[in-house]
Design a protein around this motif. Structure first.
Motif, PDB file in Angstrom:
ATOM      1  N   MET A  93       0.860  -1.064   0.032  1.00 18.46           N
ATOM      2  CA  MET A  93       0.089  -0.041  -0.113  1.00 18.46           C
ATOM      3  C   MET A  93       1.124   1.244   0.109  1.00 18.46           C
ATOM      4  SD  MET A  93      -1.158   2.685   2.320  1.00 18.46           S
ATOM      5  CE  MET A  93      -1.069   1.780   3.855  1.00 18.46           C
ATOM      6  N   MET A  94       1.782   1.400   0.895  1.00 16.57           N
ATOM      7  CA  MET A  94       2.885   2.405   0.850  1.00 16.57           C
ATOM      8  C   MET A  94       3.636   2.562  -0.376  1.00 16.57           C
ATOM      9  SD  MET A  94       3.848   4.894   2.685  1.00 16.57           S
ATOM     10  CE  MET A  94       3.058   4.571   4.176  1.00 16.57           C
ATOM     11  N   ALA A  95       3.809   1.363  -0.972  1.00 16.57           N
ATOM     12  CA  ALA A  95       4.863   1.642  -2.388  1.00 16.57           C
ATOM     13  C   ALA A  95       3.970   2.053  -3.409  1.00 16.57           C
ATOM     14  CB  ALA A  95       5.134   0.251  -2.409  1.00 16.57           C
ATOM     15  N   ARG A  96       2.458   1.605  -3.440  1.00 14.80           N
ATOM     16  CA  ARG A  96       1.605   2.234  -4.325  1.00 14.80           C
ATOM     17  C   ARG A  96       1.512   3.407  -4.144  1.00 14.80           C
ATOM     18  NH1 ARG A  96      -1.164  -2.698  -3.569  1.00 14.80           N
ATOM     19  NH2 ARG A  96      -2.623  -1.563  -1.957  1.00 14.80           N
ATOM     20  N   THR A  97       1.185   3.951  -3.087  1.00 13.98           N
ATOM     21  CA  THR A  97       0.758   5.247  -2.734  1.00 13.98           C
ATOM     22  C   THR A  97       1.814   6.300  -3.187  1.00 13.98           C
ATOM     23  OG1 THR A  97      -0.695   4.596  -1.028  1.00 13.98           O
ATOM     24  CG2 THR A  97       0.019   6.964  -0.963  1.00 13.98           C
ATOM     25  N   LEU A  98       3.157   6.093  -2.688  1.00 18.18           N
ATOM     26  CA  LEU A  98       4.450   6.730  -2.725  1.00 18.18           C
ATOM     27  C   LEU A  98       4.514   6.755  -4.376  1.00 18.18           C
ATOM     28  CD1 LEU A  98       6.732   5.788   0.091  1.00 18.18           C
ATOM     29  CD2 LEU A  98       5.394   8.032  -0.080  1.00 18.18           C
ATOM     30  N   SER A  99       4.430   5.553  -4.976  1.00 14.81           N
ATOM     31  CA  SER A  99       5.154   5.563  -6.346  1.00 14.81           C
ATOM     32  C   SER A  99       4.186   6.419  -7.532  1.00 14.81           C
ATOM     33  CB  SER A  99       5.281   4.170  -6.968  1.00 14.81           C
ATOM     34  OG  SER A  99       3.926   3.573  -6.900  1.00 14.81           O
ATOM     35  N   SER A 100       2.962   6.815  -6.932  1.00 14.82           N
ATOM     36  CA  SER A 100       2.095   7.508  -7.893  1.00 14.82           C
ATOM     37  C   SER A 100       2.594   8.806  -8.303  1.00 14.82           C
ATOM     38  CB  SER A 100       0.743   7.700  -7.017  1.00 14.82           C
ATOM     39  OG  SER A 100       1.059   8.663  -5.917  1.00 14.82           O
ATOM     40  N   GLY A 101       3.587   9.230  -7.545  1.00 21.61           N
ATOM     41  CA  GLY A 101       4.280  10.398  -8.027  1.00 21.61           C
ATOM     42  C   GLY A 101       5.638  10.298  -8.509  1.00 21.61           C
ATOM     43  N   TRP A 102       6.069   8.946  -8.786  1.00 19.36           N
ATOM     44  CA  TRP A 102       7.382   8.798  -9.332  1.00 19.36           C
ATOM     45  C   TRP A 102       7.113   8.768 -10.955  1.00 19.36           C
ATOM     46  CZ3 TRP A 102       8.518   3.592  -6.258  1.00 19.36           C
ATOM     47  CH2 TRP A 102       8.907   4.278  -4.737  1.00 19.36           C
ATOM     48  N   GLY A 103       8.371   8.909 -11.719  1.00 22.86           N
ATOM     49  CA  GLY A 103       8.332   8.718 -12.954  1.00 22.86           C
ATOM     50  C   GLY A 103       9.859   8.160 -13.444  1.00 22.86           C
ATOM     51  N   PRO A 104      10.159   8.337 -14.813  1.00 22.20           N
ATOM     52  CA  PRO A 104      11.530   7.934 -15.230  1.00 22.20           C
ATOM     53  C   PRO A 104      12.394   8.819 -14.754  1.00 22.20           C
ATOM     54  CG  PRO A 104       9.944   7.757 -16.951  1.00 22.20           C
ATOM     55  CD  PRO A 104       9.035   8.342 -15.767  1.00 22.20           C
ATOM     56  N   GLY A 105      13.713   8.391 -13.901  1.00 20.77           N
ATOM     57  CA  GLY A 105      14.541   8.986 -13.511  1.00 20.77           C
ATOM     58  C   GLY A 105      14.468   8.949 -11.955  1.00 20.77           C
ATOM     59  N   ASP A 106      13.446   8.678 -11.465  1.00 20.70           N
ATOM     60  CA  ASP A 106      13.506   8.577 -10.087  1.00 20.70           C
ATOM     61  C   ASP A 106      13.885   6.923  -9.706  1.00 20.70           C
ATOM     62  OD1 ASP A 106      12.307  10.924  -9.408  1.00 20.70           O
ATOM     63  OD2 ASP A 106      10.217  10.192 -10.086  1.00 20.70           O
ATOM     64  N   GLU A 107      14.441   7.001  -8.393  1.00 18.02           N
ATOM     65  CA  GLU A 107      15.142   5.621  -7.861  1.00 18.02           C
ATOM     66  C   GLU A 107      14.477   5.328  -6.591  1.00 18.02           C
ATOM     67  OE1 GLU A 107      19.361   6.751 -10.327  1.00 18.02           O
ATOM     68  OE2 GLU A 107      19.252   6.484  -8.138  1.00 18.02           O
ATOM     69  N   ALA A 128       6.220   0.006 -12.427  1.00 16.63           N
ATOM     70  CA  ALA A 128       5.117   0.384 -12.853  1.00 16.63           C
ATOM     71  C   ALA A 128       5.442   1.723 -13.275  1.00 16.63           C
ATOM     72  CB  ALA A 128       4.111   0.329 -11.935  1.00 16.63           C
ATOM     73  N   ALA A 129       6.128   2.654 -12.488  1.00 13.04           N
ATOM     74  CA  ALA A 129       6.219   4.010 -12.675  1.00 13.04           C
ATOM     75  C   ALA A 129       7.159   4.381 -13.543  1.00 13.04           C
ATOM     76  CB  ALA A 129       6.543   4.659 -11.247  1.00 13.04           C
ATOM     77  N   GLY A 130       8.183   3.287 -13.874  1.00 13.26           N
ATOM     78  CA  GLY A 130       9.318   3.814 -14.933  1.00 13.26           C
ATOM     79  C   GLY A 130      10.601   4.075 -14.095  1.00 13.26           C
ATOM     80  N   ALA A 131      10.465   3.672 -12.846  1.00 19.73           N
ATOM     81  CA  ALA A 131      11.710   4.183 -11.933  1.00 19.73           C
ATOM     82  C   ALA A 131      12.654   3.180 -12.061  1.00 19.73           C
ATOM     83  CB  ALA A 131      11.180   4.588 -10.716  1.00 19.73           C
ATOM     84  N   THR A 132      13.883   3.495 -11.716  1.00 20.00           N
ATOM     85  CA  THR A 132      15.081   2.548 -11.458  1.00 20.00           C
ATOM     86  C   THR A 132      15.040   2.065  -9.961  1.00 20.00           C
ATOM     87  OG1 THR A 132      16.022   3.775 -13.012  1.00 20.00           O
ATOM     88  CG2 THR A 132      17.413   2.272 -11.582  1.00 20.00           C
ATOM     89  N   VAL A 133      15.410   0.844  -9.826  1.00 20.40           N
ATOM     90  CA  VAL A 133      15.659   0.117  -8.616  1.00 20.40           C
ATOM     91  C   VAL A 133      17.284  -0.267  -8.399  1.00 20.40           C
ATOM     92  CG1 VAL A 133      15.156  -2.181  -7.111  1.00 20.40           C
ATOM     93  CG2 VAL A 133      13.337  -1.150  -8.727  1.00 20.40           C
ATOM     94  N   ARG A 134      17.765   0.198  -7.310  1.00 20.76           N
ATOM     95  CA  ARG A 134      19.218  -0.111  -7.032  1.00 20.76           C
ATOM     96  C   ARG A 134      19.141  -0.850  -5.780  1.00 20.76           C
ATOM     97  NH1 ARG A 134      22.444   2.984  -9.693  1.00 20.76           N
ATOM     98  NH2 ARG A 134      21.821   4.703 -10.968  1.00 20.76           N
ATOM     99  N   PHE A 135      20.008  -1.988  -5.907  1.00 23.93           N
ATOM    100  CA  PHE A 135      20.221  -2.853  -4.675  1.00 23.93           C
ATOM    101  C   PHE A 135      21.321  -2.654  -3.847  1.00 23.93           C
ATOM    102  CE2 PHE A 135      16.975  -5.508  -6.922  1.00 23.93           C
ATOM    103  CZ  PHE A 135      16.475  -6.382  -5.998  1.00 23.93           C
TER     104      PHE A 135
END
Length: 402
Positions: A93-107, A128-135
């Motif tokens: 739920m938190m990930a969906r809520t926060l990612s609604s404002g993400w886009g390409p270039g966000d990480e 889903a937002a086109g953002a980048t994941v870093r491990f």
């Protein structure tokens, strides 16, 4: 600090069949007072929350008391306590809520130390937002995840850093305040999976630097549901998907549907029970003060048992311990040369010893350790673990080696 394990054990009906339970990291046994609180709530007149009828007021009081109890446990404002079905659901739920404002270039930054419940929700939301994941990687030899490991993958574009307070697989407890500083210096939100840690240590969410903390009462003697804790001011800025007629008041705007009143009553009872673990030695009139004292006594008890168990296990050349960090919960992951972990689990079960085997949803962690999906045998201590339990486990493992 006093810790009377036999007095604690007397409250756990599940122990009467003689089983030695080392599977607490997957869910603890339940004390009688928690079950009684659940039953009493189910059997009492109760309705949807309101202020007109007695049954409505009882429901509202149940929720208020549960928020207060969890607030005391986590040292947070009860108005920032959100209830959900599970910690994983709340993280989604938190990930969906926060990612609604993400886009390409966000990480977003996640770690290989974490349970997948604090990895996959962020990965899915980012994709889903086109953002980048870093491990962020941890050292597989020591089990350590440092602030420097996290800083290596945090950039000015990082929006969230998601880290565990304690690995549910190998017990590692990262330095959260140091990692929080890295996240906050980058302007990122710091989301902490406290599911495993909350069962073993006194938690002070603000002191740890966490913006969001999730945990599960069934890991610390309570019923099955999830808890999210955050500053109410932060929650006011977030707008999750919800039904039109449902309230927009914090924290209720994050709670979908009618709350499980009986589970909340059980969680309050679990917190109250935890506050008694130090017995008469617990100082102070407040529940928070008693909780801090009780967790201090619990840590001393668990650390003493762990030191003995770990010392014995490390003396066997065929047993390999994968829990090696300097700061850990009383949780050991082990493998035995030449024996499948599931076979060891079965041999122990024949002796009425519950110690499960697998990766326990710590998918990235198990693979990073080189154990793949099979993982290992996990041994976890709990408030009811006794010296005789340790004796039986050691005897069972020695028998498995033969």
């Amino acid at each position: 600090m006093a810790y009377d394990v036999e007095s604690v054990r007397a409250h756990f009906p599940a122990l009467k069949d003689g089983t030695a339970f080392f599977d607490g990291p997957g869910g603890s046994q339940t004390p009688d007072v928690v079950a009684e609180a659940v039953a009493a709530t189910l059997l009492s007149p109760i309705s949807n929350r309101g202020d007109v009828t007695a049954s409505e007021r009882r429901a509202d009081e149940t929720v208020t008391e549960a928020r207060s109890a969890l607030g005391d446990l986590l040292a947070v404002d009860p108005r920032g306590i959100v209830f959900g079905r599970s910690a994983t659901e709340l993280t989604f739920m938190m990930a969906r809520t926060l990612s609604s404002g993400w886009g390409p270039g966000d990480e977003v930054v996640v770690t290989r130390l974490d349970h997948d419940g604090n990895v996959r929700p962020w990965v899915i939301a980012a994709e889903a937002a086109g953002a980048t994941v870093r491990f962020a990687d941890f050292d597989p030899a020591t089990g350590e995840l440092t602030a420097e490991d996290v800083a290596a993958v945090v950039t000015p574009r990082t929006r969230v850093v998601a880290v565990t307070a304690a690995s549910n697989l190998i017990g590692t407890r990262p330095d959260l305040p140091a990692i929080a500083a890295v996240a906050h210096d980058a302007g990122a939100l710091f989301h902490v999976d406290g599911v495993h840690a909350t069962a073993h240590v006194s938690v002070d969410v603000p002191a740890e630097g966490a913006d969001v903390w999730v945990c599960s009462p069934y890991k610390f003697l309570g019923p099955h549901h999830g808890v999210l804790a955050a500053d109410p001011a932060l929650l006011e800025t977030l707008h999750p998907a919800k039904l039109v007629p449902s309230t927009d008041v914090v924290p209720e705007r994050f709670e979908l549907g009618t709350l499980p009143y009986e589970m909340l009553a059980g969680s309050r009872a679990a917190v109250d029970f935890l506050a008694t673990l130090a017995g008469d030695a617990a100082p102070g009139p407040t529940r928070r003060e008693r909780l801090v004292a009780s967790f201090s006594a619990l840590e001393e008890h668990e650390e003493r048992l762990l030191a003995r168990l770990e010392g014995e296990l490390r003396s066997h050349p065929r047993i390999r311990l994968h829990s090696n960090a300097a700061r850990r919960t009383p949780t050991l992951l082990l493998t035995i040369d030449g024996i499948d972990p599931q076979e060891v689990r079965r041999l122990l079960a024949e002796r009425d010893i519950n110690a499960p085997a697998g990766n326990f949803y710590a998918w990235e962690c198990s693979h990073h350790l080189g154990l793949g999906a099979a993982g290992g045998l996990r041994v976890g201590l709990a408030p009811y673990t006794s010296e005789s339990d340790i004796d039986r486990l050691l005897e069972g493992l020695v028998a498995a080696l033969q």
